[in-house]
Design an enzyme around this catalytic site. Structure first.
Site, PDB file in Angstrom:
ATOM      1  N   SER A 125      13.870 -71.010  10.937  1.00  0.00           N
ATOM      2  CA  SER A 125      13.199 -70.088  10.010  1.00  0.00           C
ATOM      3  C   SER A 125      13.556 -68.656  10.353  1.00  0.00           C
ATOM      4  CB  SER A 125      11.681 -70.314  10.053  1.00  0.00           C
ATOM      5  OG  SER A 125      11.064 -69.668   8.974  1.00  0.00           O
ATOM      6  N   ASN A 126      12.800 -67.703   9.842  1.00  0.00           N
ATOM      7  CA  ASN A 126      13.070 -66.299  10.125  1.00  0.00           C
ATOM      8  C   ASN A 126      11.738 -65.551  10.246  1.00  0.00           C
ATOM      9  OD1 ASN A 126      12.280 -65.233   7.405  1.00  0.00           O
ATOM     10  ND2 ASN A 126      13.915 -66.635   6.809  1.00  0.00           N
ATOM     11  N   ARG A 127      11.823 -64.244  10.457  1.00  0.00           N
ATOM     12  CA  ARG A 127      10.617 -63.476  10.823  1.00  0.00           C
ATOM     13  C   ARG A 127       9.854 -62.900   9.633  1.00  0.00           C
ATOM     14  NH1 ARG A 127      12.907 -59.077  14.525  1.00  0.00           N
ATOM     15  NH2 ARG A 127      10.735 -58.396  14.617  1.00  0.00           N
TER      16      ARG A 127
END
Ligand code: CTP
Length: 418
Positions: free
Chosen positions: A216-218
């Site tokens: 995933s990402n932030r």
């Protein structure tokens, strides 16, 4: 600066108790609040509660303090009138201009923005009489917030719940802020997205590796949520496609929850079919594992690590830009850029705008990694027509409104009346 004057109308539904929380939000953030309950509201929550929380006397009828002409003065001097909960009866009276108590008189004399937050049983909300009254009120520029879905009084569930007081407060703050800055008048009124359907995506997608792990990402989803909230405060019907966001649902917004980029794509494409504008504020993962394990991937005894092969996900922004559901649909993308040896942040962003084929690209310079999860933002909004609008450092809500200003300026088709 004087404190913003708010009239908080409360009509007679069980959700009246939630208006106490809304009142606290207003008073604790420096608003001058006069509570105007209806007689039925006082059956649910008594006058002493409203008087204690607002610090002012409270009356439901026009015969108290007549020498001060409260039935006219309150509406005339208010910066905002908000009614929460607004019952079916209150909506009907407001739509038809009846004035048989202090609240309905105030609604007739108010020249400031008016926000109504209905709460009632689903049958009442869906009744053709209520639908017609809501349409009448909206056509006059009143902001009628869509009720939330969920548990109603008694055992039933459905559409008709009062949205969270915190979220009604955010809508009101938004409307007050725009009215105070004069921007709503400049862009054609507070409800300049009334009759429009807009789609906003938010959050970061997750690509599953096995039942417990994902890539995933932030992305926090804050900018997308601010966009959805701002659009609702400007009267739009909003579908918010949220990928793994841990924030409260904005008031009056339909939230569709998704996990992966594939799910995000399906939800955005389906909502975009009839939409006037689509804003892709989500951070979809560009890649996904080629295979997903149904069982948890185990450590090997020899210390070796598994290798993960990735494949590209579809580019949703490119797809909706190049295959518009409607030729006049306005499509907005975001770009987080750092600039590199091949060009500056703006050079790369212009190239991305052309590649993606959208109408507007909101460009964040993320060289310092500062944007993710923060409540503030600063950006440049590039237009496919060559325009560039600098948005100085400010709240994500302020940026959201600037983006909608640019979208509104590009909407060509007249708004639908329903
Ligand atoms: N986006 C999308 N689908 C994807 C990836 C991104 O719709 N699979 C959208 C985002 O919502 C955002 C914009 O595209 O509006 C930003 O894309 P970005 O990932 O920054 O662009 P890329 O084309 O991946 O650019 P780069 O070449 O810099 O990786």
């Amino acid at each position: 600066m004087s404190r913003p004057r708010v009239v908080l109308g409360v009509s007679g539904g069980i959700a009246a108790y939630k208006a106490c929380e809304l009142l606290r939000r207003f008073t604790e953030s420096g608003h001058d609040v006069t509570v105007v309950p209806t007689a039925a509201a006082l059956e649910f929550v008594g006058a002493p509660t409203w008087a204690a929380l607002s610090g002012k006397p409270v009356s439901a009828e026009v015969w108290t303090g007549v020498h001060e002409v409260p039935h006219v003065r309150l509406g005339q001097t208010a910066d905002l009138v908000v009614v929460a909960p607004a019952t079916a009866d209150l909506l009907a009276k407001a739509a038809h201009g009846l004035a048989d108590d202090l609240l309905t008189n105030t609604l007739l004399t108010a020249r400031c923005p008016v926000v109504l937050a209905p709460a009632m049983h689903t049958e009442m909300w869906e009744h053709p009489a209520t639908t017609a009254n809501v349409a009448t009120l909206r056509s006059r520029g009143v902001l009628v917030v869509e009720p939330a879905e969920g548990r109603l009084t008694g055992a039933d569930t459905g559409k008709g719940r009062l949205p969270d007081p915190e979220e009604i407060f955010e809508v009101c703050r938004d409307v007050l802020g725009r009215a105070a800055s004069g921007t709503s008048a400049a862009t054609g009124g507070a409800a300049d997205l009334a009759g429009r359907h807009v789609v906003v995506s938010a959050g970061g997608t997750r690509e599953r590796l096995d039942p417990v792990r994902f890539l995933s990402n932030r992305s926090s989803g804050r900018q997308g949520y601010a966009l959805a909230r701002a659009a609702a405060a400007r009267g739009a019907e909003v579908t918010l496609v949220a990928a793994n966001v841990a924030l409260a649902d904005p008031a009056g917004v339909k939230v569709v929850r998704v996990e992966s980029t594939a799910e995000l794509r399906d939800a955005v494409l389906s909502a975009a079919a009839g939409a006037d504008a689509v804003v892709m504020a989500a951070a979809p993962s560009d890649f996904r594992p080629t295979t997903t394990s149904d069982t948890k991937i185990k450590k090997a005894d020899d210390g070796s690590a598994p290798s993960i092969t990735l494949q590209q996900n579809p580019d949703i922004l490119k797809e909706i830009s190049h295959h518009r559901a409607r030729p006049d649909q306005v499509v907005v993308g975001f770009a987080a850029e750092t600039g590199d040896a091949t060009g500056s942040v703006l050079d790369l962003a212009r190239a991305k705008l052309a590649r993606k084929g959208c109408d507007l690209l909101v460009v964040n310079d993320v060289s310092g990694g500062a944007v993710f999860g923060s409540t503030d933002n600063e950006a440049v909004i590039l237009g496919a027509d060559g325009s560039a609008v600098d948005v100085p450092h400010g709240s994500k809500s302020a940026l959201a409104h600037q983006i909608w200003d640019e979208v509104v300026a590009r909407l060509s088709r007249p708004a639908s009346s329903g």
